[in-house]
Design a protein around this motif. Sequence first.
Motif, PDB file in Angstrom:
ATOM      1  N   LEU A 175       9.902   1.472  -9.983  1.00 46.24           N
ATOM      2  CA  LEU A 175       8.916   1.711  -9.541  1.00 46.24           C
ATOM      3  C   LEU A 175       7.395   0.991 -10.087  1.00 46.24           C
ATOM      4  O   LEU A 175       7.092   0.903  -9.182  1.00 46.24           O
ATOM      5  CB  LEU A 175       7.936   2.943  -9.546  1.00 46.24           C
ATOM      6  CG  LEU A 175       9.309   4.328  -8.592  1.00 46.24           C
ATOM      7  CD1 LEU A 175       9.343   6.031  -9.182  1.00 46.24           C
ATOM      8  CD2 LEU A 175       9.023   4.225  -7.260  1.00 46.24           C
ATOM      9  N   GLY A 176       7.814   0.831 -11.423  1.00 47.07           N
ATOM     10  CA  GLY A 176       6.749  -0.153 -11.954  1.00 47.07           C
ATOM     11  C   GLY A 176       7.141  -1.656 -11.133  1.00 47.07           C
ATOM     12  O   GLY A 176       5.175  -2.062 -11.395  1.00 47.07           O
ATOM     13  N   TYR A 177       7.870  -2.001 -10.527  1.00 43.93           N
ATOM     14  CA  TYR A 177       7.223  -3.656 -10.534  1.00 43.93           C
ATOM     15  C   TYR A 177       7.709  -3.959  -8.848  1.00 43.93           C
ATOM     16  O   TYR A 177       6.276  -4.175  -8.576  1.00 43.93           O
ATOM     17  CB  TYR A 177       9.487  -4.276 -10.268  1.00 43.93           C
ATOM     18  CG  TYR A 177      10.215  -4.579 -11.799  1.00 43.93           C
ATOM     19  CD1 TYR A 177       9.434  -5.250 -12.220  1.00 43.93           C
ATOM     20  CD2 TYR A 177      10.990  -4.304 -11.408  1.00 43.93           C
ATOM     21  CE1 TYR A 177       9.643  -5.247 -13.425  1.00 43.93           C
ATOM     22  CE2 TYR A 177      12.423  -4.568 -12.510  1.00 43.93           C
ATOM     23  CZ  TYR A 177      10.947  -4.857 -13.838  1.00 43.93           C
ATOM     24  OH  TYR A 177      12.137  -6.010 -15.257  1.00 43.93           O
ATOM     25  N   VAL A 178       7.611  -2.469  -8.192  1.00 41.48           N
ATOM     26  CA  VAL A 178       6.671  -2.541  -7.034  1.00 41.48           C
ATOM     27  C   VAL A 178       5.176  -2.039  -6.660  1.00 41.48           C
ATOM     28  O   VAL A 178       5.062  -2.775  -5.886  1.00 41.48           O
ATOM     29  CB  VAL A 178       7.436  -1.575  -5.659  1.00 41.48           C
ATOM     30  CG1 VAL A 178       6.905  -0.895  -4.671  1.00 41.48           C
ATOM     31  CG2 VAL A 178       9.176  -1.432  -5.852  1.00 41.48           C
ATOM     32  N   GLY A 179       5.177  -1.403  -7.909  1.00 39.04           N
ATOM     33  CA  GLY A 179       3.881  -0.798  -8.232  1.00 39.04           C
ATOM     34  C   GLY A 179       3.055  -2.380  -8.405  1.00 39.04           C
ATOM     35  O   GLY A 179       1.744  -1.969  -8.298  1.00 39.04           O
ATOM     36  N   SER A 180       3.602  -3.218  -8.958  1.00 36.53           N
ATOM     37  CA  SER A 180       2.700  -4.157  -9.965  1.00 36.53           C
ATOM     38  C   SER A 180       2.387  -5.398  -8.682  1.00 36.53           C
ATOM     39  O   SER A 180       1.509  -6.258  -8.867  1.00 36.53           O
ATOM     40  CB  SER A 180       3.284  -4.406 -11.201  1.00 36.53           C
ATOM     41  OG  SER A 180       4.309  -5.301 -10.545  1.00 36.53           O
ATOM     42  N   GLU A 181       3.377  -5.111  -7.799  1.00 37.03           N
ATOM     43  CA  GLU A 181       3.021  -6.074  -6.712  1.00 37.03           C
ATOM     44  C   GLU A 181       4.078  -6.158  -5.010  1.00 37.03           C
ATOM     45  O   GLU A 181       5.451  -5.069  -5.784  1.00 37.03           O
ATOM     46  CB  GLU A 181       3.729  -7.723  -7.347  1.00 37.03           C
ATOM     47  CG  GLU A 181       5.368  -7.554  -8.031  1.00 37.03           C
ATOM     48  CD  GLU A 181       6.013  -9.507  -8.600  1.00 37.03           C
ATOM     49  OE1 GLU A 181       5.320 -10.242  -8.006  1.00 37.03           O
ATOM     50  OE2 GLU A 181       5.993  -9.282  -9.669  1.00 37.03           O
ATOM     51  N   LEU A 219       7.383  -6.825  -3.467  1.00 38.87           N
ATOM     52  CA  LEU A 219       8.545  -7.606  -3.750  1.00 38.87           C
ATOM     53  C   LEU A 219      10.002  -7.030  -3.171  1.00 38.87           C
ATOM     54  O   LEU A 219       9.896  -5.618  -1.675  1.00 38.87           O
ATOM     55  CB  LEU A 219       9.541  -6.635  -4.816  1.00 38.87           C
ATOM     56  CG  LEU A 219       8.419  -7.095  -6.522  1.00 38.87           C
ATOM     57  CD1 LEU A 219       9.329  -6.519  -7.428  1.00 38.87           C
ATOM     58  CD2 LEU A 219       8.289  -9.011  -6.412  1.00 38.87           C
ATOM     59  N   SER A 220      10.676  -7.499  -2.799  1.00 34.59           N
ATOM     60  CA  SER A 220      11.547  -7.241  -1.118  1.00 34.59           C
ATOM     61  C   SER A 220      12.352  -6.743  -2.402  1.00 34.59           C
ATOM     62  O   SER A 220      12.912  -6.321  -3.291  1.00 34.59           O
ATOM     63  CB  SER A 220      11.942  -8.778  -0.697  1.00 34.59           C
ATOM     64  OG  SER A 220      12.619  -9.732  -1.473  1.00 34.59           O
ATOM     65  N   VAL A 221      13.892  -6.045  -1.003  1.00 36.64           N
ATOM     66  CA  VAL A 221      14.546  -5.579  -2.071  1.00 36.64           C
ATOM     67  C   VAL A 221      15.450  -6.328  -3.390  1.00 36.64           C
ATOM     68  O   VAL A 221      16.304  -6.470  -4.359  1.00 36.64           O
ATOM     69  CB  VAL A 221      15.691  -4.713  -1.526  1.00 36.64           C
ATOM     70  CG1 VAL A 221      17.169  -4.115  -1.950  1.00 36.64           C
ATOM     71  CG2 VAL A 221      15.204  -3.748  -1.031  1.00 36.64           C
ATOM     72  N   ALA A 222      16.230  -7.779  -2.405  1.00 38.09           N
ATOM     73  CA  ALA A 222      16.142  -8.633  -3.321  1.00 38.09           C
ATOM     74  C   ALA A 222      15.274  -8.897  -4.313  1.00 38.09           C
ATOM     75  O   ALA A 222      16.001  -9.491  -5.870  1.00 38.09           O
ATOM     76  CB  ALA A 222      16.521  -9.979  -1.719  1.00 38.09           C
TER      77      ALA A 222
END
Length: 122
Positions: A38-44, A46-49
């Motif tokens: 969630l933190g990664y997706v919240g900051s940029e 991104l694809s699943v890969a």
Amino acid sequence: MVEQEQLQRLTQIYTVVTQCYNQPLADMAVNLPQCQLLGYVGSEQLSVAQVAHKLGFSATRTSNLVVDLCKRGYLKQHVASNDRRRRYLALTVQGQQQLNVIQQQLPDILHKTLQELYGAAN
């Protein structure tokens, strides 16, 4: 026996780490890998890969995390406008709220866990 005591301590440490990593954290209803995702997706965007690469997980494990978080209403997937084969992840409103809770509570939880680990190691 020294070896038995060392084995018991190592087992205690493993138990604490496993519980922290795999079990839902306090009132957050997510575990550490889900918090990271969630933190990664919240900051940029991104694809699943890309998330799998950042987490150091296989594509299958990451996909399972994504499916679970989508079912729970924290994530959504959308197709890239310039490449219809590529799907990107985004937080939902509920996902952003969950990320806010994570950002508030996780530092204290990690601090307590690390203290517990330190106690188990000594």
